[in-house]
Enzyme design. Structure first.
Site, mmCIF file in Angstrom:
data_model
loop_
_atom_site.group_PDB
_atom_site.id
_atom_site.type_symbol
_atom_site.label_atom_id
_atom_site.label_comp_id
_atom_site.label_asym_id
_atom_site.label_seq_id
_atom_site.Cartn_x
_atom_site.Cartn_y
_atom_site.Cartn_z
ATOM 1 N N PRO A 125 0.838 -1.214 0.000
ATOM 2 C CA PRO A 125 0.000 0.000 0.000
ATOM 3 C C PRO A 125 0.867 1.257 0.000
ATOM 4 O O PRO A 125 1.782 1.380 0.800
ATOM 5 C CB PRO A 125 -0.778 -0.103 1.314
ATOM 6 C CG PRO A 125 -0.619 -1.492 1.796
ATOM 7 C CD PRO A 125 0.651 -2.019 1.199
ATOM 8 N N GLU A 126 0.580 2.157 -0.932
ATOM 9 C CA GLU A 126 1.286 3.433 -0.987
ATOM 10 C C GLU A 126 0.446 4.484 -0.252
ATOM 11 O O GLU A 126 -0.692 4.224 0.123
ATOM 12 C CB GLU A 126 1.495 3.846 -2.449
ATOM 13 C CG GLU A 126 2.443 2.931 -3.219
ATOM 14 C CD GLU A 126 3.909 3.145 -2.844
ATOM 15 O OE1 GLU A 126 4.226 4.159 -2.198
ATOM 16 O OE2 GLU A 126 4.725 2.288 -3.193
ATOM 17 N N HIS B 59 -5.513 -15.048 8.469
ATOM 18 C CA HIS B 59 -4.626 -13.912 8.716
ATOM 19 C C HIS B 59 -5.344 -12.698 9.310
ATOM 20 O O HIS B 59 -4.809 -11.598 9.303
ATOM 21 C CB HIS B 59 -3.893 -13.536 7.431
ATOM 22 C CG HIS B 59 -3.084 -14.663 6.877
ATOM 23 N ND1 HIS B 59 -1.972 -15.166 7.527
ATOM 24 C CD2 HIS B 59 -3.243 -15.418 5.764
ATOM 25 C CE1 HIS B 59 -1.473 -16.170 6.820
ATOM 26 N NE2 HIS B 59 -2.226 -16.347 5.745
ATOM 27 N N ARG C 178 1.620 -11.350 5.597
ATOM 28 C CA ARG C 178 3.085 -11.364 5.750
ATOM 29 C C ARG C 178 3.546 -10.759 7.073
ATOM 30 O O ARG C 178 4.721 -10.823 7.407
ATOM 31 C CB ARG C 178 3.727 -10.641 4.563
ATOM 32 C CG ARG C 178 3.463 -11.402 3.263
ATOM 33 C CD ARG C 178 3.998 -10.667 2.065
ATOM 34 N NE ARG C 178 5.454 -10.564 2.096
ATOM 35 C CZ ARG C 178 6.166 -9.905 1.196
ATOM 36 N NH1 ARG C 178 5.558 -9.290 0.209
ATOM 37 N NH2 ARG C 178 7.473 -9.855 1.289
#
Ligand SMILES: [Zn+2]
Length: 277
Positions: free
Chosen positions: A2-3, A94, A113
């Site tokens: 994500p930016e 997750h 992650r």
């Protein structure tokens, strides 16, 4: 990953749903993400009212009613989105942190992650928080002006592309946005940062803001789908002026395969040598 525009869009979406609600229940399903989670996070969040959101770089800051700020970073693969009551009851693999809100909505923080992070700090310490204090200008803030950039670049001997990607100077100008911003400002990405004129700095600041705003706007229009579906974060824009368009024609050139690709600091840079000088 994500930016900044995706984080801004996520934050605006969550703010709409969560502001003013009370956290009726919270589940924290592991003790760490990238770093250990705050002790008894579920207990500390439960019964708290959400006063609102703000953002610093790619950190979301969730203001709670007890003068505490809940800091959330999505890391490489994280997302925070609305899920249904069933998923709150039976979380996915997750889903590390889940909330049940007083407005009957449910929120999940999902991060396969686990490069994301969370912290809980007194709100008066947020401005000087350890992870914030070395960060540069917020690109969309009033403080980020051509003059401010010019002063910061005065002694920088590195290429301008690398300078604007330095988070200590300005946050949120990722690799794609750096190429695009320099293109719109007609500046060669290889120029030595200290050689830019004040007028060029002003043009660059203007185009950085424009490129980021455009990405936020593009994200905003897909937001409804985003919060209701799987919440996948990617780059909202798929059409760029120069990025990932090697050998094609840029929007300003009438003819020719002007766009070139070079490598700077190990990352791909795209530019038009005819317009960018
Ligand atoms: Zn061109």
């Amino acid at each position: 990953m994500p930016e900044l525009p995706e984080v801004e869009t996520t934050m605006r979406g969550l703010d709409k749903i969560m502001r003013g609600t009370k956290i009726a229940g919270a589940k924290v399903r592991r003790s760490d993400l990238r770093w250990p989670l705050p002790k008894n996070l579920a207990g500390q969040l439960t019964k708290r009212k959400i006063a609102g959101f703000s953002r610093r770089a790619k950190y979301m800051v969730i203001h709670l009613d007890n003068a505490q700020d809940w800091i959330v970073h999505l890391g490489m693969s994280g997302r925070m989105c609305v899920v249904d009551a069933r998923q709150y009851k039976n979380p996915e693999k997750h889903d590390h942190v889940l909330l049940a809100l007083s407005n009957k909505k449910h929120i999940a923080f999902n991060d396969p992650r686990r490069f994301g992070m969370m912290d809980l700090i007194p709100s008066h310490q947020t401005a000087t928080y350890k992870l914030f204090k070395h960060l540069g200008f917020e690109p969309l803030s009033r403080e980020f002006t051509g003059k401010a950039l010019f002063q910061k670049l005065m002694h920088k001997k590195i290429a301008i592309k690398l300078a604007i990607m330095d988070q200590k100077l300005v946050v949120g100008v990722g690799n794609i946005y750096a190429s695009e911003s320099l293109y719109y400002a007609n500046i060669d990405p290889r120029r030595k940062a200290s050689n830019l004129t004040l007028a060029e700095c002003a043009a660059l600041v203007k185009s950085i803001k424009k490129v980021l705003q455009k990405a936020i706007k593009a994200g905003g229009s897909s937001l409804r789908d985003y919060v209701q579906s799987d919440g996948t974060l990617g780059n909202f824009q798929s059409h760029f002026a120069v990025y990932d368009r090697k050998g094609e024609k840029c929007p300003k050139c009438k003819t020719g395969a002007c766009i070139q690709k070079i490598t700077q600091g190990g990352r791909a840079t795209y530019y038009c040598p005819i317009n960018q000088i």
